[in-house]
Write an enzyme that holds these catalytic residues in place. Sequence first.
Site, PDB file in Angstrom:
ATOM      1  N   GLY A  98      -8.227   9.376   8.858  1.00 25.29           N
ATOM      2  CA  GLY A  98      -8.617   9.485  10.268  1.00 25.29           C
ATOM      3  C   GLY A  98      -9.658  10.540  10.553  1.00 25.29           C
ATOM      4  O   GLY A  98     -10.016  10.759  11.715  1.00 25.29           O
ATOM      5  N   THR A 153      -9.325   3.546  11.485  1.00 19.95           N
ATOM      6  CA  THR A 153      -9.712   4.323  12.662  1.00 19.95           C
ATOM      7  C   THR A 153     -11.193   4.184  12.988  1.00 19.95           C
ATOM      8  O   THR A 153     -11.569   4.129  14.164  1.00 19.95           O
ATOM      9  CB  THR A 153      -9.371   5.818  12.428  1.00 19.95           C
ATOM     10  OG1 THR A 153      -8.041   5.900  11.923  1.00 19.95           O
ATOM     11  CG2 THR A 153      -9.461   6.606  13.713  1.00 19.95           C
ATOM     12  N   ALA A 156      -9.383   5.624   3.261  1.00 22.26           N
ATOM     13  CA  ALA A 156      -9.225   6.786   4.143  1.00 22.26           C
ATOM     14  C   ALA A 156     -10.431   7.711   4.148  1.00 22.26           C
ATOM     15  O   ALA A 156     -11.030   7.982   3.113  1.00 22.26           O
ATOM     16  CB  ALA A 156      -7.984   7.605   3.792  1.00 22.26           C
ATOM     17  N   LYS A 188       0.884  -1.169   0.000  1.00 20.89           N
ATOM     18  CA  LYS A 188       0.000   0.000   0.000  1.00 20.89           C
ATOM     19  C   LYS A 188       0.919   1.216   0.000  1.00 20.89           C
ATOM     20  O   LYS A 188       1.578   1.514   1.003  1.00 20.89           O
ATOM     21  CB  LYS A 188      -0.909   0.007   1.238  1.00 20.89           C
ATOM     22  CG  LYS A 188      -1.781   1.241   1.308  1.00 20.89           C
ATOM     23  CD  LYS A 188      -2.575   1.338   2.602  1.00 20.89           C
ATOM     24  CE  LYS A 188      -3.098   2.748   2.749  1.00 20.89           C
ATOM     25  NZ  LYS A 188      -3.780   2.956   4.038  1.00 20.89           N
TER      26      LYS A 188
END
Lengths: 257, 65
Positions: free
Chosen positions: A157, A207, A184, A96
């Site tokens: 996040g 997250t 994300a 990644k």
Amino acid sequence: MLTLYGETVSSRLLLGTAQYPSPKVLGEAVKASGTQILTVSLRRETAGGGTGGQFWEMIRELGLRVLPNTAGCHSVREAVMTAKMARDLFGTDWIKLEVIGHHDSLQPDVFGLVEAARILSDDGFKVFPYTTEDAVVGEKLLEAGCEVLMPWCAPIGSARGPANPDALKSYRAHFPDTPLVVDAGLGRPSHAVQVLEFGFDAVLLNTAVAKAGDPVAMAKAFAGAVEAGRLAFEAIPLEPRDMAVPSTPVIGMAVFE
Amino acid sequence: MKLIINGESQEVTSATLALLLEELAYDHDFLATARNGDLVTAEDRSACQLQSGDRIEILSPMQGG
């Protein structure tokens, strides 16, 4: 089923392994999520018994495919070196690829990203690039050798969910045959449903599960969300209409005048 | 000799990278190593001769997103 670089997986959820309250919760969340791909990283180890070995033993026992990342790398050189060390350590050519361009937004440096993707693809890596929803950058990444694209939907996040849904839909339309993973910015299962309904092939998140009040329950919720979103996409959702349209037939109404 | 190991200067006696990991008691089943910015694979560590001033990176798996 989803195929990434020739590997077929049934789960459309890729899960990160960071920030969980404990290794036990991580393990339970992974199982509840149904994921078959876990992201991992690598950092400097302390002499005489660090924690890296214990963590890796635990991940190996889960028996899932790992996707190492180059998180925190701000230059092509750093990202390429980290990828090479990850390949040696984890025994996989999947990477990644993150080349971060800004400390605060963690926005990808797309110029460095394309350069690093080319170097790594030429070296035999199977690159999963963390990128923006810019289709031109996506094209350059494909030219560089990538066979998967991973656009963000909001900053890492941030838990904001799709900040620019129209751009994501255009991105999907622009790359009809490329596996697309939203990586994300997802915060809630409804965000995952939304991008799967757009036709994205999978989501990568960390997250949103790890920092939830109950990570195991949230992992299960996201598992249901990606399944629901994909089913909805395949079922072809109704497009919004400007005006009301009665669902009950009006023909044959009784007259009471 | 003095090496820079994970960013910190350290006095060691090992002649090779493999011996260095032993000397510093690293659990070397779970490591990736680099010398002066170049990867040194697990199988190449025994042949990797160290020189004073070398910059060594020793990494291990950790949680990531």
